[in-house]
Write a protein that holds these residues in place. Structure first.
Motif, PDB file in Angstrom:
ATOM      1  N   GLU A  77     -44.651  53.408  -8.880  1.00  0.00           N
ATOM      2  CA  GLU A  77     -44.675  52.021  -8.429  1.00  0.00           C
ATOM      3  C   GLU A  77     -46.095  51.639  -8.019  1.00  0.00           C
ATOM      4  OE1 GLU A  77     -41.676  49.383  -5.814  1.00  0.00           O
ATOM      5  OE2 GLU A  77     -42.495  51.122  -4.775  1.00  0.00           O
ATOM      6  N   HIS A  80     -48.070  44.666  -7.302  1.00  0.00           N
ATOM      7  CA  HIS A  80     -48.193  43.612  -8.316  1.00  0.00           C
ATOM      8  C   HIS A  80     -49.158  42.539  -7.814  1.00  0.00           C
ATOM      9  CE1 HIS A  80     -47.189  41.121 -11.674  1.00  0.00           C
ATOM     10  NE2 HIS A  80     -46.626  40.198 -10.941  1.00  0.00           N
ATOM     11  N   PRO A 104     -45.550  49.320 -18.766  1.00  0.00           N
ATOM     12  CA  PRO A 104     -44.736  48.863 -17.643  1.00  0.00           C
ATOM     13  C   PRO A 104     -43.248  48.928 -17.928  1.00  0.00           C
ATOM     14  CG  PRO A 104     -45.535  46.982 -18.837  1.00  0.00           C
ATOM     15  CD  PRO A 104     -46.130  48.204 -19.500  1.00  0.00           C
ATOM     16  N   GLN A 107     -40.366  45.088 -13.111  1.00  0.00           N
ATOM     17  CA  GLN A 107     -41.379  44.356 -12.362  1.00  0.00           C
ATOM     18  C   GLN A 107     -40.707  43.349 -11.439  1.00  0.00           C
ATOM     19  OE1 GLN A 107     -44.800  42.935 -14.573  1.00  0.00           O
ATOM     20  NE2 GLN A 107     -44.652  40.976 -13.534  1.00  0.00           N
ATOM     21  N   THR A 108     -41.226  43.240 -10.238  1.00  0.00           N
ATOM     22  CA  THR A 108     -40.792  42.207  -9.299  1.00  0.00           C
ATOM     23  C   THR A 108     -42.025  41.403  -8.909  1.00  0.00           C
ATOM     24  OG1 THR A 108     -41.194  43.484  -7.277  1.00  0.00           O
ATOM     25  CG2 THR A 108     -39.064  43.827  -8.376  1.00  0.00           C
ATOM     26  N   SER A 111     -44.059  44.353  -6.969  1.00  0.00           N
ATOM     27  CA  SER A 111     -44.492  45.622  -7.558  1.00  0.00           C
ATOM     28  C   SER A 111     -44.058  45.743  -9.014  1.00  0.00           C
ATOM     29  CB  SER A 111     -43.925  46.799  -6.752  1.00  0.00           C
ATOM     30  OG  SER A 111     -42.523  46.859  -6.885  1.00  0.00           O
ATOM     31  N   THR A 112     -44.681  46.702  -9.658  1.00  0.00           N
ATOM     32  CA  THR A 112     -44.344  47.051 -11.040  1.00  0.00           C
ATOM     33  C   THR A 112     -44.192  48.564 -11.110  1.00  0.00           C
ATOM     34  OG1 THR A 112     -45.658  45.217 -11.896  1.00  0.00           O
ATOM     35  CG2 THR A 112     -45.154  46.979 -13.443  1.00  0.00           C
TER      36      THR A 112
END
Length: 145
Positions: A77, A80, A104, A107-108, A111-112
């Motif tokens: 993690e 982002h 990747p 993703q939020t 964070s990714t």
């Protein structure tokens, strides 16, 4: 703290990615993350992916005559935001670990999760380097996210 990545060579022609996706879908296997290069120096396409059930994905591909290999990779993690990638890359650089590939997955806005391939002989050192810097690593829990 690793996950299983599957790697296949695929012909560089229309419909090949769709065929792999169809195989996985019919088997009820979800592709969580993937990287595709459709034109490699050898004239083949290359697909690396992480599935929610890597053993089943492997068996489906082998059963359909697809040449597939598996490797353990990191699922790390990273924040982002601009420069967030450095949180993962700098600890690897400091321990002289070469990143072979990176792509990747989930993703939020905060964070990714990155899939990171390193040489097998450096995998444990990479895990330790990232954990030392409080980088969250995922194992099989990733398959259920």
């Amino acid at each position: 703290m690793t996950v299983t990545q599957l790697t296949i060579n695929i012909p560089d022609r229309p419909g090949q990615l769709a065929a792999i996706s169809e195989m996985m879908g019919e088997a009820g296997v979800n592709i969580i993350a993937f990287f595709v290069s459709t034109n490699t120096p050898g004239g083949q396409g290359l697909m690396r992916f992480v599935a929610d059930n890597p053993e089943k994905a492997y068996n489906v591909l082998v059963g359909r005559g697809v040449d597939v290999s598996t490797q353990q990779v990191l699922a790390a993690e990273t924040p982002h935001h601009a420069g967030g990638l450095q949180a993962v890359l700098n600890p690897l650089k400091r321990t002289d670990i070469n990143v072979l590939h990176i792509y990747p997955t989930i993703q939020t806005t905060e964070s990714t999760i990155l899939i990171i391939g390193v040489a097998p002989e450096t995998l444990q050192t990479a895990v330790e380097a990232l954990q030392k810097e409080w980088i969250r690593l995922f194992d099989e829990e990733l398959y259920n996210m």
